[in-house]
Write an enzyme that holds these catalytic residues in place. Structure first.
Site, mmCIF file in Angstrom:
data_model
loop_
_atom_site.group_PDB
_atom_site.id
_atom_site.type_symbol
_atom_site.label_atom_id
_atom_site.label_comp_id
_atom_site.label_asym_id
_atom_site.label_seq_id
_atom_site.Cartn_x
_atom_site.Cartn_y
_atom_site.Cartn_z
ATOM 1 N N THR A 112 0.832 -1.198 0.000
ATOM 2 C CA THR A 112 0.000 0.000 0.000
ATOM 3 C C THR A 112 0.865 1.245 0.000
ATOM 4 O OG1 THR A 112 -0.113 0.246 2.410
ATOM 5 C CG2 THR A 112 -1.715 -1.215 1.383
ATOM 6 N N SER A 114 0.593 3.677 1.801
ATOM 7 C CA SER A 114 0.747 4.224 3.149
ATOM 8 C C SER A 114 1.633 3.351 4.024
ATOM 9 C CB SER A 114 -0.633 4.348 3.815
ATOM 10 O OG SER A 114 -1.262 3.077 3.902
ATOM 11 N N CYS A 115 2.434 2.485 3.405
ATOM 12 C CA CYS A 115 3.195 1.525 4.204
ATOM 13 C C CYS A 115 4.370 2.161 4.902
ATOM 14 C CB CYS A 115 3.682 0.367 3.328
ATOM 15 S SG CYS A 115 4.881 0.864 2.070
ATOM 16 N N GLY A 116 4.764 3.393 4.494
ATOM 17 C CA GLY A 116 5.841 4.054 5.197
ATOM 18 C C GLY A 116 7.212 3.733 4.656
ATOM 19 N N LEU A 117 7.316 2.856 3.654
ATOM 20 C CA LEU A 117 8.604 2.543 3.066
ATOM 21 C C LEU A 117 8.917 3.533 1.952
ATOM 22 C CD1 LEU A 117 8.331 -1.333 2.738
ATOM 23 C CD2 LEU A 117 9.531 -0.059 4.494
#
Length: 288
Positions: A112, A114-117
């Site tokens: 996604t 929004s996973c922050g990676l």
């Protein structure tokens, strides 16, 4: 099992006059996916094809790649407090010898936006996890004229959309334009997972030579799912994201956006799209 559509009371205003009537809405319910009995993910979906959705999701996560990797897929009994089956919890039991990812502390999720990676980490995750690394060598070619009629074919085959107007669709086509599979869902990523999951169950992965068409935009998540399933061409009726384009170029995926009639933007893998002479002659060096 939950229904695909539900009825709700609505006040309809037309031409300045108001009236009460029932309206047909697409159903939306949570689905919890468990792996070997342990919670893995929750997605909001339209009920139906839940087993295909679950195993398709696991293909996207790089956990499985063939039907023999799965021992069983079942609904979990006693999912509700009263012990009844909600049909909203699915458990996928892996076959003996299939590695189980560590889901006890922190999942390596890259599906996604929004996973922050960061973008590089996301691209690296797909490259290292895919079981079908030969995507760039897929020789399929698709005429632009054929590609331009696929959205209408997809729309004509959408049965639930006609009654609700609230569903995304994903269609799998052959290079000759034959509709091989169609799935509808409130989430376009779920619709793609259902297509991939059904292909896995039927022993058809990788989906070499196929075209995946999605309603809406082409996110990184959808490009990732195409790559993980070995699909060489992804087309969308709306825009792609920058990371989706980066992934397509790096992995050998042909990515087409804004597919509307004869108009389209080809963001990656243009060698697979057979263009008419005048348009092809106008192609020059990449702008970026």
């Amino acid at each position: 099992m939950g229904r695909v559509t539900e009825r709700r009371r609505v006040i309809r205003v037309r031409g300045g006059a108001a009236g009460v009537r029932p309206d047909t809405l697409v159903a939306e319910e949570p689905l919890e996916i468990r792996l070997n009995g342990k919670p893995l993910a929750i997605t909001m979906r339209t009920p139906g094809d839940d087993f295909a959705l679950a195993v398709g999701f696991l293909v996207s996560e790089g956990v499985i790649a063939q039907a023999s990797d799965v021992r069983a897929v079942t609904y979990c009994e006693g999912a509700a407090e009263d012990g009844s089956n909600t049909y909203n919890v699915v458990n996928v039991q892996l076959a003996a010898g299939v590695p189980v990812p560590d889901i006890t502390l922190e999942r390596n999720v890259y599906t996604t936006s929004s996973c922050g990676l960061c973008g590089k980490a996301s691209l690296d995750a797909v490259r290292t996890a895919t079981r079908f690394p030969g995507l760039a060598a897929d020789p399929v070619r698709v005429p632009a004229g054929l590609l331009s009629v696929l959205p209408d074919r997809l729309r004509a085959a959408q049965k639930v959309f006609d009654s609700t107007g609230g569903l995304h669709a994903a269609g799998l086509f052959s290079a000759e334009g034959e509709l091989l599979d169609l799935r509808e869902d409130v989430g376009r990523h779920n619709a793609v997972d259902k297509i991939v999951g059904r292909a896995l169950q039927d022993g058809r992965l990788p989906l070499a030579g196929a075209v995946l068409l999605v309603s809406g935009r082409a996110s990184f998540e959808l490009a990732q799912k195409a790559v993980m399933a070995g699909i060489p061409v992804l087309a969308a009726v709306s825009a792609p994201s920058s990371l989706a384009v980066d992934l397509a170029r790096e992995s050998g995926l042909t990515l087409v956006g804004f597919l509307r009639g004869p108009d389209m933007n080809i963001y990656a893998g243009e060698e697979r799209i057979l263009l008419p002479g005048p348009e092809a002659a106008c192609l020059g060096p990449e702008a970026v």
